[in-house]
Design a protein around this motif. Structure first.
Motif, short mmCIF file in Angstrom:
data_model
loop_
_atom_site.label_atom_id
_atom_site.label_comp_id
_atom_site.label_asym_id
_atom_site.label_seq_id
_atom_site.Cartn_x
_atom_site.Cartn_y
_atom_site.Cartn_z
N ASP A 67 0.83 -1.21 0.00
CA ASP A 67 0.00 0.00 0.00
C ASP A 67 0.86 1.25 0.00
O ASP A 67 0.57 2.23 -0.72
N ALA A 68 1.95 1.24 0.78
CA ALA A 68 2.85 2.39 0.79
C ALA A 68 3.49 2.58 -0.58
O ALA A 68 3.61 3.72 -1.07
N TRP A 71 0.98 4.25 -3.00
CA TRP A 71 0.83 5.69 -2.78
C TRP A 71 2.05 6.46 -3.28
O TRP A 71 1.92 7.55 -3.85
N LEU A 74 2.13 6.68 -7.08
CA LEU A 74 1.19 7.72 -7.51
C LEU A 74 1.73 9.11 -7.20
O LEU A 74 1.59 10.04 -8.00
N SER A 75 2.40 9.25 -6.05
CA SER A 75 3.02 10.52 -5.68
C SER A 75 4.09 10.92 -6.69
O SER A 75 4.19 12.09 -7.07
N LEU A 179 0.19 12.71 -1.18
CA LEU A 179 0.28 11.29 -1.50
C LEU A 179 1.53 10.67 -0.87
O LEU A 179 1.49 9.52 -0.41
N LEU A 182 0.87 9.83 2.73
CA LEU A 182 0.15 8.57 2.87
C LEU A 182 1.12 7.39 2.74
O LEU A 182 1.02 6.41 3.49
N GLY A 183 2.07 7.49 1.81
CA GLY A 183 3.03 6.41 1.64
C GLY A 183 4.00 6.27 2.79
O GLY A 183 4.50 5.18 3.06
N SER A 185 3.20 6.94 5.96
CA SER A 185 2.47 6.76 7.21
C SER A 185 2.80 5.45 7.92
O SER A 185 2.61 5.33 9.13
N ARG A 197 9.52 6.76 -5.47
CA ARG A 197 8.92 7.85 -6.24
C ARG A 197 9.73 8.15 -7.51
O ARG A 197 9.17 8.28 -8.60
#
Length: 302
Positions: A67-68, A71, A74-75, A179, A182-183, A185, A197
């Motif tokens: 999940d990280a 995100w 996408l970031s 974003l 969120l990654g 977190s 990224r």
């Protein structure tokens, strides 16, 4: 001091981006913004992978949570592909300072997005600090635009397109920052997050170049302008490698609004750089704007 790591990292990000944006402007006018964006992302990903291997012991964070990773990918697409394509084109059309005026809107966009989607809240003192920093930045860049012809390159339609590109860069940076939060977190190391990224952004930008049959053109441009290639290498180390790493440390260690605001201090640092590089004079309004931004920064630190 340990409690202020996020704020200090954000200020360090601004300093790195000040040097990087100046060098990217020079390189972009020689090579073109698209070529610069492609090469810098690939180079930044490779250099960050080297740093990651030296610090973490892995070339790539293979075990990062899915999940990280999602995100952060996408970031990278929003912030480093869309946002930076817009910003680099704005650098070429209207110069770094006027571009950064529009980028000064990024903290407001980031704060609103984080408030809506991450339910982050800021204290009254922090909101005042953010307002002062943004106000000081606007004062500096509006004044610098008037200071000399090097501030604005384009006129007419190209000038308007440059402003829209800068606005797109601001929105891309804000979205990419939220974003990334969120990654991060789940506690992922910021250097690992930066590598994910950058890798995602580099892969996408080169796939697009391949589809547009522009790979060969990019390589030829680099060979024809080796001096611009050196400028871009220095800018890549300062911005996408060190700067992006510090920005993720900032996002992880403090709120999105504070981090985004302090990473927008770049125009303030551009004053002495422009004085040395372009021999531009420093006016009272620039000094006043710097003082206002400094007071706002102090409010975010205390």
């Amino acid at each position: 001091m340990h409690e202020l790591i996020g704020e200090l990292a954000a200020v360090g990000t601004s300093l790195c981006f000040a040097f990087g944006s100046t060098l990217f402007t020079f390189a972009g006018r020689e090579l073109g913004s698209q070529q610069v964006n492609r090469v810098r992302l690939l180079l930044a990903a490779l250099l960050t992978a080297l740093v990651h291997w030296l610090l973490i012991g892995q070339v790539f964070p293979v075990g990062a949570p899915a999940d990280a990773t999602g995100w952060l990918i996408l970031s990278g697409v929003v912030g480093l592909v869309f946002g930076d394509i817009c910003l680099l084109q704005a650098f070429v059309l209207i110069g770094p300072r006027l571009s950064m005026l529009m980028m000064a809107l990024a903290p407001m966009f980031s704060t609103v997005i984080a408030w809506v989607f991450l339910h982050e809240s800021l204290t009254g003192q922090q909101l005042i600090g953010i307002a002062l920093v943004i106000g000081g930045i606007v004062m500096v860049i509006v004044e610098r635009r008037k200071a000399g012809p090097s501030s604005v390159v384009a006129t007419g339609r190209a000038y308007r397109i440059g402003l829209l590109c800068a606005l797109g860069g601001s929105l891309g940076q804000a979205g990419g920052t939220v974003l990334a939060k969120l990654g991060l977190s789940g506690g992922l190391d910021p250097i690992s997050a930066a590598l994910i990224r950058l890798t995602a952004a580099a892969i996408l930008i080169w796939v697009l170049a391949l589809m547009q049959r522009q790979v060969t053109m990019t390589i030829r441009a680099l060979r024809a302008k080796p001096h611009a290639g050196l400028q871009m290498t220095g800018a890549t180390i300062a911005g996408p490698v060190v700067g992006v790493w510090l920005s993720l440390v900032a996002v992880q260690r403090t709120s999105v609004g504070v981090a985004s605001t302090l990473t927008s201090l770049t125009p303030i640092f551009l004053i002495p750089i422009s004085y040395v590089a372009f021999k531009e004079r420093v006016t009272r309004q620039a000094l006043l704007g710097t003082l206002v931004a400094f007071v706002g920064t102090m409010l975010l630190f205390v």
